[in-house]
Design an enzyme around this catalytic site. Structure first.
Site, mmCIF file in Angstrom:
data_model
loop_
_atom_site.group_PDB
_atom_site.id
_atom_site.type_symbol
_atom_site.label_atom_id
_atom_site.label_comp_id
_atom_site.label_asym_id
_atom_site.label_seq_id
_atom_site.Cartn_x
_atom_site.Cartn_y
_atom_site.Cartn_z
ATOM 1 N N LYS A 104 3.961 3.091 5.062
ATOM 2 C CA LYS A 104 3.829 4.550 4.989
ATOM 3 C C LYS A 104 5.131 5.124 4.469
ATOM 4 C CE LYS A 104 0.682 7.706 6.308
ATOM 5 N NZ LYS A 104 -0.746 7.478 6.616
HETATM 6 N N1 GLU Z 1 -3.161 8.259 4.007
HETATM 7 C C1 GLU Z 1 -4.430 7.636 4.249
HETATM 8 C C2 GLU Z 1 -4.469 7.021 5.633
HETATM 9 O O1 GLU Z 1 -3.755 7.433 6.509
HETATM 10 C C3 GLU Z 1 -4.850 6.678 3.143
HETATM 11 C C4 GLU Z 1 -3.918 5.560 2.846
HETATM 12 C C5 GLU Z 1 -4.277 4.763 1.602
HETATM 13 O O2 GLU Z 1 -5.295 5.019 0.970
HETATM 14 O O3 GLU Z 1 -3.489 3.873 1.285
HETATM 15 O O4 GLU Z 1 -5.269 6.173 5.918
#
Ligand code: GLU
Length: 439
Positions: A129
């Site tokens: 993240k």
């Molecule tokens: N931000 C989204 C999540 O928390 C998607 C992450 C992604 O598609 O890599 O799952």
């Protein structure tokens, strides 16, 4: 003075130190919540528990300074992060968040939840993240672009189509992904569409990606409702956050015959006993940036949202919204976590004791990353699928993952959250064991 050598080391250190302070469980934020969730799963991991310490430490944490020229001629510095929690099962994967409250601890927790989520739906990724501590609403479009590009360049040393693949999260979107993809491509002298997902469809994005998280929320919500004998038709639903996740989920539930009676976001809290006109509300949000001021609804006091008489509550905004105090007020039969980390462990226990079913984030909102996986696969093969195929594959994966978690929850008499952690952490630690320790 003794000299260090293989036979006579200066200090013998077998590790096993207490966790460094920034990883500590006394951390009251999302990372502390995640550690408590891990502790609950360890007794269920059998022999794999010997690797569990790995789940409590992110593999790699990068903090970057992001300096940019502001439109007024000054230079501003923003703090950015990219955390790779675990890459045992594949490259890191997870979104990038732009928010004024972003902290390292929050990004670490979000990256860890990505590891669990990706393993729960069995896509071949680890968890990662990123984020920048900034209120993007205060930036001009040019400032936003310069900040995004400089951030991408700074984290460029650890991201890549086979290393770590960012995607949208809170306050980031297709345009930001386009800038990230372009910056990475410029720096590497390639057109690397697979470096980010959630791109515009004309730039290697996938059909259905924008709606995927909300569609996944709806899919698992319907599966769980069927298990507890709750009819979607006529069900009363309250939604917190009406963006990419809550807005799409709300629309699908309304189309399925449910009544969206209350919606809350940063701009206000609205109520409509007969059920909100969701298409009109989505239009209002697109024009005004929030639900506040929607004419076809009553306004409610912010805190009263948690007392709304409803069957289903969908927190689809930020972490730690459902605290212990709020958990004892919630009237719903089921909570579907569209957001990441919206329920604290203490609140989780209260909801469980009150027989309110919680569909945890790590399965409920996994639809987004599932279609991100489809996007990445399509980019690599340069062969694009139609929306029908994408949605059908998404629904199949979500139903399958949910069924497995439901069975574990019944068999082992644990919450759906612990059940999802059992399924996912076993997968992560099994690959850990297979790969072995390097060197
Ligand atoms: N931000 C989204 C999540 O928390 C998607 C992450 C992604 O598609 O890599 O799952």
């Amino acid at each position: 003075m003794s000299q260090a050598s293989a036979a006579n080391p200066v200090a013998i250190d077998h590790g096993n130190h207490p966790l460094p302070s920034y990883l500590d469980a006394s951390n009251l934020g999302p990372w502390g919540n995640y550690l408590q969730q891990v502790d609950r799963v360890i007794p269920h991991l059998g022999s794999l528990a010997r690797w569990a310490e790995t789940l409590k430490r992110p593999k790699r944490v990068l903090i970057v300074d992001v300096p940019i020229h502001m439109d007024d001629g000054t230079v501003a510095h923003f703090e950015g992060y990219r955390v790779q929690h675990n890459v045992s099962r594949g490259p890191g994967k997870g979104g990038v968040r732009f928010h004024q409250d972003v902290t390292l601890s929050e990004v670490m927790a979000l990256s860890a939840w990505m590891s669990v989520k990706n393993a729960a739906v069995n896509v071949p990724y680890g968890g990662a993240k990123g984020g920048i501590r900034v209120d993007p609403k205060k930036l001009s479009r040019g400032e936003l672009e310069r900040m995004t590009r400089r951030y991408t360049s700074e984290i460029g040393i650890i991201i890549g189509p086979n290393k770590d693949i960012p995607a949208p999260d809170v306050n980031t979107n297709e345009q930001i992904m386009a800038w990230m993809m372009d910056t990475y491509s410029m720096n590497t002298g390639s057109t690397a569409t697979g470096v980010v997902t959630g791109k515009p469809v004309d730039l290697g994005g996938s059909l259905g990606r924008r709606e995927a998280t909300g569609r996944g929320v709806y899919t698992v919500g319907c599966e769980a409702a069927a298990h507890i004998g709750l009819q979607i038709k006529g069900a009363r639903i309250a939604v917190q956050g009406f963006g990419n996740v809550g807005g799409v989920a709300g629309k699908l539930f309304a189309e399925g015959g449910a009544r969206i009676v209350a919606v809350q976001d940063h701009s206000g809290t609205i109520y409509q006993e007969a059920g909100l006109d969701v298409p009109a509300l989505l239009q209002h949000v697109a024009e005004q940036g929030g639900v506040g001021g929607f004419s076809k609804a009553e306004t409610m006091a912010t805190d009263s949202f948690w007392d709304v008489d409803c069957d289903i509550l969908i927190p689809a905004a930020l972490e730690q919204q459902i605290t212990a105090a709020k958990a004892s007020r919630i009237k719903a039969r089921m909570v579907i976590e569209g957001a990441n980390g919206p329920t604290t462990p203490a609140a989780d226990d209260i909801l469980q004791s009150r027989n309110i079913l919680v569909l945890p984030d790590v399965i409920a909102n996994a639809g987004g990353v599932t279609v991100s996986y489809f996007e990445w696969v399509q980019d690599f093969s340069s062969f694009f699928w139609d929306e029908e195929e994408i949605n059908a594959r998404l629904v199949k994966i979500m139903k399958h993952a949910f069924a497995a978690v439901w069975d574990v929850s019944k068999d082992q008499k644990v919450s759906l959250r612990t059940a999802t952690f059992i399924v996912a952490c076993k997968r992560i630690l099994h690959t850990r064991e297979l790969r072995g320790l390097y060197p």
